[in-house]
Design a protein around this motif. Sequence first.
Motif, short mmCIF file in Angstrom:
data_model
loop_
_atom_site.label_atom_id
_atom_site.label_comp_id
_atom_site.label_asym_id
_atom_site.label_seq_id
_atom_site.Cartn_x
_atom_site.Cartn_y
_atom_site.Cartn_z
N TYR A 53 -17.13 2.00 -4.34
CA TYR A 53 -16.41 1.20 -3.75
C TYR A 53 -16.56 0.98 -2.20
N ASP A 59 -18.18 -4.29 -5.88
CA ASP A 59 -17.22 -5.13 -5.21
C ASP A 59 -15.56 -4.92 -5.79
N SER A 61 -13.81 -6.57 -7.63
CA SER A 61 -13.73 -6.77 -9.20
C SER A 61 -14.24 -5.87 -10.10
N THR A 62 -15.50 -5.60 -9.62
CA THR A 62 -16.30 -4.51 -10.51
C THR A 62 -15.47 -3.20 -10.38
N TRP A 64 -12.27 -2.54 -10.06
CA TRP A 64 -11.08 -2.57 -11.00
C TRP A 64 -11.43 -2.77 -12.69
N LYS A 65 -12.61 -3.37 -12.98
CA LYS A 65 -12.86 -3.39 -14.17
C LYS A 65 -13.28 -2.02 -14.81
N PRO A 77 -9.11 -11.80 -14.88
CA PRO A 77 -9.16 -12.13 -13.58
C PRO A 77 -7.72 -12.41 -12.64
N LYS A 78 -6.67 -12.58 -13.31
CA LYS A 78 -5.52 -12.64 -12.52
C LYS A 78 -4.98 -11.41 -12.23
N ILE A 80 -6.90 -8.66 -12.01
CA ILE A 80 -7.66 -8.05 -10.89
C ILE A 80 -7.03 -8.57 -9.64
N ALA A 81 -7.12 -9.84 -9.60
CA ALA A 81 -6.56 -10.49 -8.23
C ALA A 81 -5.46 -9.91 -7.55
N ILE A 84 -6.12 -6.24 -6.47
CA ILE A 84 -6.78 -6.14 -5.18
C ILE A 84 -5.82 -6.39 -3.99
N GLU A 121 -13.06 -5.65 0.97
CA GLU A 121 -12.07 -6.35 0.75
C GLU A 121 -11.12 -5.81 2.00
#
Length: 205
Positions: A53, A59, A61-62, A64-65, A77-78, A80-81, A84, A121
Amino acid sequence: MTHDSTTDHVLLFDMFGVIAHHQSEAGKARLAATAGGPAEAFWSVYWSQRRPYDRGHIDGSTYWKRVAEILGTAFGPKRIAELIEADLASWSAVDGEMVALIEELAAAGRRVALLSNIPEELAAHYERRHTWLNHFEVCAFSCRIGHAKPEPGAYRWAYDALDTAPERILFIDDREENIEAARTAGLEGRLFTTAADLKRALGVS
């Protein structure tokens, strides 16, 4: 300013632990709570997956997955946002005394640059909020140069970008392993402890 042995050196700064603070306990607690589950397991995975990272190979998203997968869960998605955002907030505090020092050095005509392990980010977050970054001749963010300290390539990238011989660069970092790697790459190195100590070393009144 008074004369010192590094007056003609480019000053290459680390960011976190030098100009910006490491994560606060409150910020860490918020981040772990957002992730859910045992904090000890969370932090082990958080750091084990951080290097790609930081290098910009994946990125947020990846990242945190991957963290979720190793923890045996899933983040939508929520979530993860939210992770971040909490991660950015946890790294957002800066040292006002160090920012003032950077501004003073730049005003005096000193060449200053930045070499930081930082994901995209977070780099963008700082660029949106901190105009003092404009004082740096080069901002060598790991996510954009493809190398993270203490990898030799990080230091080579920095001195190539500065078009300066490595021995004419003083690297300032709060981690001994990064200082030793910089010295191995031919740079001068100074371990950061406090702003006051650094001012004395640089001959700043």
